[in-house]
Design a protein around this motif. Structure first.
Motif, PDB file in Angstrom:
ATOM      1  N   LEU A 100      -8.136  60.983  59.580  1.00 58.61           N
ATOM      2  CA  LEU A 100      -9.988  61.265  59.705  1.00 58.61           C
ATOM      3  C   LEU A 100     -10.571  59.689  61.186  1.00 58.61           C
ATOM      4  O   LEU A 100     -11.380  60.292  61.559  1.00 58.61           O
ATOM      5  N   GLU A 101      -9.574  58.580  60.999  1.00 53.36           N
ATOM      6  CA  GLU A 101     -10.447  57.789  61.650  1.00 53.36           C
ATOM      7  C   GLU A 101      -9.895  57.735  62.784  1.00 53.36           C
ATOM      8  O   GLU A 101     -10.644  57.726  63.978  1.00 53.36           O
ATOM      9  N   ALA A 102      -8.655  58.418  63.954  1.00 57.09           N
ATOM     10  CA  ALA A 102      -8.113  59.145  64.320  1.00 57.09           C
ATOM     11  C   ALA A 102      -8.662  60.478  65.276  1.00 57.09           C
ATOM     12  O   ALA A 102      -8.882  59.975  66.187  1.00 57.09           O
ATOM     13  N   PHE A 103      -9.351  61.335  64.362  1.00 59.03           N
ATOM     14  CA  PHE A 103      -9.487  62.447  65.120  1.00 59.03           C
ATOM     15  C   PHE A 103     -10.580  62.995  64.201  1.00 59.03           C
ATOM     16  O   PHE A 103     -11.152  64.750  64.900  1.00 59.03           O
ATOM     17  N   GLY A 104     -11.276  62.878  63.246  1.00 57.95           N
ATOM     18  CA  GLY A 104     -12.049  63.480  62.218  1.00 57.95           C
ATOM     19  C   GLY A 104     -13.191  63.335  62.892  1.00 57.95           C
ATOM     20  O   GLY A 104     -14.642  63.802  61.379  1.00 57.95           O
ATOM     21  N   ASP A 105     -13.961  63.338  63.417  1.00 56.46           N
ATOM     22  CA  ASP A 105     -15.513  62.766  63.947  1.00 56.46           C
ATOM     23  C   ASP A 105     -15.349  64.483  64.323  1.00 56.46           C
ATOM     24  O   ASP A 105     -15.253  64.859  64.443  1.00 56.46           O
ATOM     25  N   LYS A 106     -16.738  64.361  64.214  1.00 54.33           N
ATOM     26  CA  LYS A 106     -17.956  65.746  65.278  1.00 54.33           C
ATOM     27  C   LYS A 106     -17.284  66.679  66.232  1.00 54.33           C
ATOM     28  O   LYS A 106     -17.180  67.865  66.063  1.00 54.33           O
ATOM     29  N   TRP A 107     -16.374  66.336  66.957  1.00 51.90           N
ATOM     30  CA  TRP A 107     -15.889  66.472  67.860  1.00 51.90           C
ATOM     31  C   TRP A 107     -14.971  66.231  68.605  1.00 51.90           C
ATOM     32  O   TRP A 107     -14.594  67.069  68.490  1.00 51.90           O
ATOM     33  N   SER A 108     -14.167  65.391  68.219  1.00 52.80           N
ATOM     34  CA  SER A 108     -12.455  65.377  68.414  1.00 52.80           C
ATOM     35  C   SER A 108     -11.871  66.239  68.321  1.00 52.80           C
ATOM     36  O   SER A 108     -11.106  66.581  69.681  1.00 52.80           O
ATOM     37  N   LEU A 109     -11.843  67.265  67.018  1.00 55.57           N
ATOM     38  CA  LEU A 109     -10.439  67.966  67.213  1.00 55.57           C
ATOM     39  C   LEU A 109     -11.184  69.263  68.320  1.00 55.57           C
ATOM     40  O   LEU A 109     -10.135  70.210  68.515  1.00 55.57           O
ATOM     41  N   LEU A 110     -12.352  69.593  68.405  1.00 57.40           N
ATOM     42  CA  LEU A 110     -12.599  70.565  69.165  1.00 57.40           C
ATOM     43  C   LEU A 110     -12.912  70.433  71.199  1.00 57.40           C
ATOM     44  O   LEU A 110     -11.749  70.915  71.383  1.00 57.40           O
ATOM     45  N   ILE A 111     -12.419  68.888  70.819  1.00 56.97           N
ATOM     46  CA  ILE A 111     -12.145  68.604  72.484  1.00 56.97           C
ATOM     47  C   ILE A 111     -10.160  68.259  72.687  1.00 56.97           C
ATOM     48  O   ILE A 111      -9.656  69.314  73.248  1.00 56.97           O
ATOM     49  N   VAL A 112      -9.843  68.427  71.456  1.00 57.91           N
ATOM     50  CA  VAL A 112      -8.125  69.098  71.130  1.00 57.91           C
ATOM     51  C   VAL A 112      -8.210  70.620  70.694  1.00 57.91           C
ATOM     52  O   VAL A 112      -7.268  70.154  71.713  1.00 57.91           O
ATOM     53  N   ARG A 113      -9.120  71.046  70.391  1.00 49.85           N
ATOM     54  CA  ARG A 113      -8.648  72.855  70.622  1.00 49.85           C
ATOM     55  C   ARG A 113      -8.852  73.208  72.269  1.00 49.85           C
ATOM     56  O   ARG A 113      -8.231  74.032  72.786  1.00 49.85           O
ATOM     57  N   ASP A 114      -9.987  72.131  72.976  1.00 48.40           N
ATOM     58  CA  ASP A 114      -9.905  72.877  74.618  1.00 48.40           C
ATOM     59  C   ASP A 114      -9.195  72.090  75.244  1.00 48.40           C
ATOM     60  O   ASP A 114      -8.875  73.516  76.313  1.00 48.40           O
ATOM     61  N   LEU A 115      -8.280  71.499  75.122  1.00 54.06           N
ATOM     62  CA  LEU A 115      -6.683  71.161  75.602  1.00 54.06           C
ATOM     63  C   LEU A 115      -5.980  72.174  75.503  1.00 54.06           C
ATOM     64  O   LEU A 115      -4.813  71.948  76.411  1.00 54.06           O
ATOM     65  N   MET A 116      -6.313  72.235  73.836  1.00 55.81           N
ATOM     66  CA  MET A 116      -4.664  73.067  73.424  1.00 55.81           C
ATOM     67  C   MET A 116      -4.860  74.552  74.001  1.00 55.81           C
ATOM     68  O   MET A 116      -3.466  75.035  74.901  1.00 55.81           O
ATOM     69  N   LEU A 117      -5.965  75.241  74.235  1.00 56.44           N
ATOM     70  CA  LEU A 117      -6.400  76.099  74.907  1.00 56.44           C
ATOM     71  C   LEU A 117      -6.735  76.701  76.537  1.00 56.44           C
ATOM     72  O   LEU A 117      -5.770  77.401  76.887  1.00 56.44           O
ATOM     73  N   LYS A 118      -6.846  75.298  77.078  1.00 52.91           N
ATOM     74  CA  LYS A 118      -7.289  75.560  78.255  1.00 52.91           C
ATOM     75  C   LYS A 118      -5.570  74.159  79.120  1.00 52.91           C
ATOM     76  O   LYS A 118      -5.587  74.484  80.156  1.00 52.91           O
ATOM     77  N   LYS A 119      -5.163  73.552  78.591  1.00 55.85           N
ATOM     78  CA  LYS A 119      -3.773  72.849  78.541  1.00 55.85           C
ATOM     79  C   LYS A 119      -4.449  71.523  79.411  1.00 55.85           C
ATOM     80  O   LYS A 119      -3.715  70.874  78.915  1.00 55.85           O
ATOM     81  N   LYS A 120      -5.017  71.454  80.104  1.00 53.72           N
ATOM     82  CA  LYS A 120      -6.050  70.080  81.474  1.00 53.72           C
ATOM     83  C   LYS A 120      -6.885  70.837  81.409  1.00 53.72           C
ATOM     84  O   LYS A 120      -7.585  71.684  81.785  1.00 53.72           O
ATOM     85  N   CYS A 121      -7.369  70.105  81.416  1.00 49.96           N
ATOM     86  CA  CYS A 121      -9.155  69.683  81.459  1.00 49.96           C
ATOM     87  C   CYS A 121      -9.770  68.769  82.190  1.00 49.96           C
ATOM     88  O   CYS A 121      -9.130  67.256  81.970  1.00 49.96           O
ATOM     89  N   THR A 122     -10.785  68.883  82.659  1.00 44.59           N
ATOM     90  CA  THR A 122     -11.804  67.920  83.837  1.00 44.59           C
ATOM     91  C   THR A 122     -12.390  67.755  82.883  1.00 44.59           C
ATOM     92  O   THR A 122     -12.887  67.914  81.430  1.00 44.59           O
ATOM     93  N   TYR A 123     -13.579  66.468  83.026  1.00 41.64           N
ATOM     94  CA  TYR A 123     -14.878  65.924  82.037  1.00 41.64           C
ATOM     95  C   TYR A 123     -15.904  66.951  82.411  1.00 41.64           C
ATOM     96  O   TYR A 123     -15.559  67.477  80.916  1.00 41.64           O
ATOM     97  N   GLY A 124     -15.985  67.335  83.139  1.00 43.37           N
ATOM     98  CA  GLY A 124     -16.711  68.811  83.954  1.00 43.37           C
ATOM     99  C   GLY A 124     -16.237  70.163  83.028  1.00 43.37           C
ATOM    100  O   GLY A 124     -17.314  70.070  82.423  1.00 43.37           O
ATOM    101  N   GLU A 125     -15.349  70.358  83.045  1.00 42.59           N
ATOM    102  CA  GLU A 125     -14.706  71.401  81.965  1.00 42.59           C
ATOM    103  C   GLU A 125     -15.213  70.762  80.269  1.00 42.59           C
ATOM    104  O   GLU A 125     -15.678  72.201  80.085  1.00 42.59           O
TER     105      GLU A 125
END
Length: 137
Positions: free
Chosen positions: A16-41
């Motif tokens: 949870l210290e590595a990825f347990g905040d409110k946003w980190s897994l959502l970022i991982v989700r987006d990178l999982m589904l979109k493969k590579k992303c920019t900051y803007g995306e």
């Protein structure tokens, strides 16, 4: 990679210290589904993450070895974010969270197709997602 100070020796606490905040897994989700992303995306996700929080979470995920920055092929002013192997190892967790949420919440129609794929062949879905991401490493 920065050595992370642990609150305790509990694996759940450390994770949870590595990825347990409110946003980190959502970022991982987006990178999982979109493969590579920019900051803007990433900033345009449905959850409307504030830009200062997005920047902080990206830095934290990078310091924890979950994501990496890549040069953008079209612009020196942009970078691409991509999951590392450590980040890709979170995919089964993301899948399980999705399936858990489907069981206990109302899922919008636009998300049901993805959940149907996960339910139909969870192991196959995970293997396919990992294979696609590994091709991009």
């Amino acid at each position: 990679m920065k050595t992370q100070k642990k609150r305790s020796d509990c694996p759940v606490s450390f994770s949870l210290e590595a990825f347990g905040d409110k946003w980190s897994l959502l970022i991982v989700r987006d990178l999982m589904l979109k493969k590579k992303c920019t900051y803007g995306e990433l900033a345009k996700s449905d959850e409307k993450i504030a830009t200062n929080i997005l920047a902080a979470r990206l830095l934290s995920l990078e310091e924890n070895g979950i994501i990496q920055k890549l040069e953008h092929p079209d612009s020196k002013a942009k970078v691409l974010y991509q999951l590392t192997q450590k980040g890709m190892d979170l995919i089964p967790i993301i899948v399980e969270i999705n399936l858990w949420a489907e069981k206990y919440t109302d899922i919008p129609e636009k998300r049901k197709e993805l959940l149907a794929q996960m339910n139909a062949d969870k192991e196959g879905f995970i293997k396919n997602a990992l294979k696609e991401l590994e091709l991009n490493l």
